[in-house]
Write an enzyme that holds these catalytic residues in place. Structure first.
Site, mmCIF file in Angstrom:
data_model
loop_
_atom_site.group_PDB
_atom_site.id
_atom_site.type_symbol
_atom_site.label_atom_id
_atom_site.label_comp_id
_atom_site.label_asym_id
_atom_site.label_seq_id
_atom_site.Cartn_x
_atom_site.Cartn_y
_atom_site.Cartn_z
ATOM 1 N NE ARG A 256 26.994 -1.990 50.039
ATOM 2 C CZ ARG A 256 27.104 -3.137 50.719
ATOM 3 N NH1 ARG A 256 27.665 -4.188 50.171
ATOM 4 N NH2 ARG A 256 26.645 -3.231 51.949
ATOM 5 C CG HIS A 260 24.568 -6.094 47.763
ATOM 6 N ND1 HIS A 260 25.667 -5.951 46.947
ATOM 7 C CD2 HIS A 260 23.757 -6.990 47.151
ATOM 8 C CE1 HIS A 260 25.521 -6.741 45.888
ATOM 9 N NE2 HIS A 260 24.377 -7.373 45.987
ATOM 10 C CE1 TYR A 269 27.306 -5.825 54.811
ATOM 11 C CE2 TYR A 269 25.208 -6.982 54.952
ATOM 12 C CZ TYR A 269 26.070 -6.134 54.278
ATOM 13 O OH TYR A 269 25.687 -5.590 53.084
HETATM 14 C C1 TPP Z 1 28.006 -15.621 39.649
HETATM 15 C C2 TPP Z 1 27.268 -14.961 40.764
HETATM 16 N N1 TPP Z 1 27.408 -15.396 42.016
HETATM 17 C C3 TPP Z 1 26.751 -14.805 43.032
HETATM 18 C C4 TPP Z 1 25.922 -13.746 42.791
HETATM 19 C C5 TPP Z 1 25.184 -13.046 43.916
HETATM 20 N N2 TPP Z 1 25.804 -11.733 44.103
HETATM 21 C C6 TPP Z 1 25.241 -10.614 43.586
HETATM 22 S S1 TPP Z 1 26.181 -9.244 43.864
HETATM 23 C C7 TPP Z 1 27.319 -10.125 44.709
HETATM 24 C C8 TPP Z 1 28.526 -9.453 45.308
HETATM 25 C C9 TPP Z 1 29.257 -8.646 44.309
HETATM 26 O O1 TPP Z 1 30.277 -7.907 44.940
HETATM 27 P P1 TPP Z 1 31.191 -6.973 44.107
HETATM 28 O O2 TPP Z 1 31.750 -7.700 42.939
HETATM 29 O O3 TPP Z 1 32.169 -6.369 45.049
HETATM 30 O O4 TPP Z 1 30.192 -5.869 43.522
HETATM 31 P P2 TPP Z 1 29.301 -4.807 44.352
HETATM 32 O O5 TPP Z 1 27.982 -5.462 44.599
HETATM 33 O O6 TPP Z 1 30.019 -4.471 45.605
HETATM 34 O O7 TPP Z 1 29.163 -3.643 43.436
HETATM 35 C C10 TPP Z 1 26.980 -11.483 44.753
HETATM 36 C C11 TPP Z 1 27.798 -12.504 45.422
HETATM 37 C C12 TPP Z 1 25.778 -13.332 41.454
HETATM 38 N N3 TPP Z 1 25.006 -12.296 41.124
HETATM 39 N N4 TPP Z 1 26.465 -13.927 40.475
#
Ligand code: TPP
Ligand code: MG
Length: 361
Positions: A256, A260, A269
């Site tokens: 990435r 985010h 971070y």
């Molecule tokens: C059930 C849930 N918990 C927490 C969140 C907050 N949240 C949004 S994105 C994210 C991290 C996701 O990481 P990843 O699965 O690696 O996907 P990326 O964002 O890196 O594409 C979190 C914790 C959420 N959207 N849904």
């Protein structure tokens, strides 16, 4: 002691970060048009992402998740799908959605908070963006079960992040899918981060692909910055599923390069040095280097593509900005067939506020 089972996880790469082939390419790559189409789709996605971030920064879009550096995962997977297959994306797969036929205007509406952005005209049965992390993996298994029961030769393709693989939903969906040999492909976009949680603090497993093994299905790792490898692995898994051989988990290793989302500041971070190093592996420059070395891409074609992509994105942005907003009460209209009493009361409140505002002005 008797060994009762043994497993290996393979890693697939065809083109290295310098754009050099590391082994004979799969058959589809013999056609220059196919590779150029993948390249165009990645460039368009990157151009769209940059515009969406700038729209957010100028107050004209809500929070947005860029796929900068991860374009090969989305594009490679969608390119391997057939129109009748069904995509269940998370929130960073715009490149896949565009190839499937979702328009840039529709996705801007989505990120602008307009419910019509989830009701795209294009692939009517593809799922809308799933923001809750990992909740769509069980949905994908359910879709695939429906295909199996109806005898339809279709495949559900579910895309999610490394963070989603830590969720119970992921294990439950994979277990169910493997048990019933469902026509579904699970694709992990392992971009090394789940907001501020690095991959190393996400799981003790050596690979994410091996999470398939416990479920009883193949798990493969691909270089997710090599669109040829992604397209190849996705194609094999999709046709395997269509042929009745069951699901596959693909872990696509990428990075990435962006924050985010626009609501994040990743410099708080992670080190700039890590990000700079990863820029040397990104997928767009990699495929461009390959195509240029093969004599299939010229500077003039590159300039034309940049201009065409910018124009297409700008036209979509203008269409989005010119779309009249829905009334605020529309936010209640798309989840329930019949609103629960508490939400019905809120809807009346919102409508009342709108009437009062109109009368006051
Ligand atoms: C059930 C849930 N918990 C927490 C969140 C907050 N949240 C949004 S994105 C994210 C991290 C996701 O990481 P990843 O699965 O690696 O996907 P990326 O964002 O890196 O594409 C979190 C914790 C959420 N959207 N849904
Ligand atoms: Mg991630």
């Amino acid at each position: 002691m008797t060994q009762v089972a043994a497993f290996t996880i393979e890693h697939i790469r065809f083109v290295d970060p310098e754009g050099q082939a590391t082994q004979p390419l799969p058959a589809f790559a013999d056609q220059p048009d196919v590779l150029i189409a993948l390249y165009r789709a990645m460039v368009l996605t990157r151009t769209f992402d940059a515009k969406a971030v700038s729209l957010q920064r100028t107050g004209r879009l809500g929070t947005f998740a860029s796929s900068l550096g991860q374009e090969a995962v989305a594009v490679g997977v969608a390119a391997a799908m057939r129109p009748q297959d069904l995509l269940l994306p998370s929130f960073r797969e715009q490149g896949a959605q565009f190839l499937r036929g979702v328009t840039m205007t529709e996705l801007l509406l989505y990120w602008g908070g307009d419910e019509r952005g989830s009701d795209f005209a294009g692939p009517r049965e593809d799922f809308p963006i799933c923001v809750p992390v990992g909740t769509h993996l069980p949905h994908a298994a359910g879709v695939a079960l429906a295909f199996l029961l109806r005898g339809e030769p279709r495949v559900a393709v579910c895309m999610f992040g490394d963070g989603a693989t830590s969720r119970g939903d992921a294990y439950e969906a994979m277990n169910f899918a493997a048990l019933y040999r469902l026509p579904v492909v699970f694709v992990v976009n392992n971009n090394q981060w789940a907001i501020s949680v690095p991959r190393a603090r996400q799981t003790a497993a050596e690979t994410l692909a091996q999470k398939a093994i416990a479920a009883g299905m193949p798990g493969r790792q691909v270089d997710g910055n090599d669109v040829i490898a992604v397209r190849h692995a996705a194609g094999e898994a999709i046709e395997r599923a269509r042929g009745g051989e069951g699901p596959t988990l693909i872990e696509a290793l990428t990075y990435r390069l962006s924050d985010h989302t626009t609501a994040d500041d990743a410099s708080r971070y992670r080190d700039d040095a890590e990000v700079s190093a990863r820029w040397k592996e990104e997928p767009v420059a990699r495929l461009r280097a390959f195509l240029v070395a093969a004599g299939q891409w010229t500077k003039a074609e590159e300039e034309a593509l940049i201009a065409d992509s910018a124009a297409a994105v700008e036209a979509a942005a203008q269409e989005y900005l010119a779309t009249p907003a829905m009334p605020a009460a529309a936010m209640f209209d798309h989840l329930y067939a019949e609103l629960p009493a508490a939400l019905a009361a809120q809807r009346r409140e919102v409508e009342g506020a709108a009437v009062a505002e109109a009368e006051a002005s």
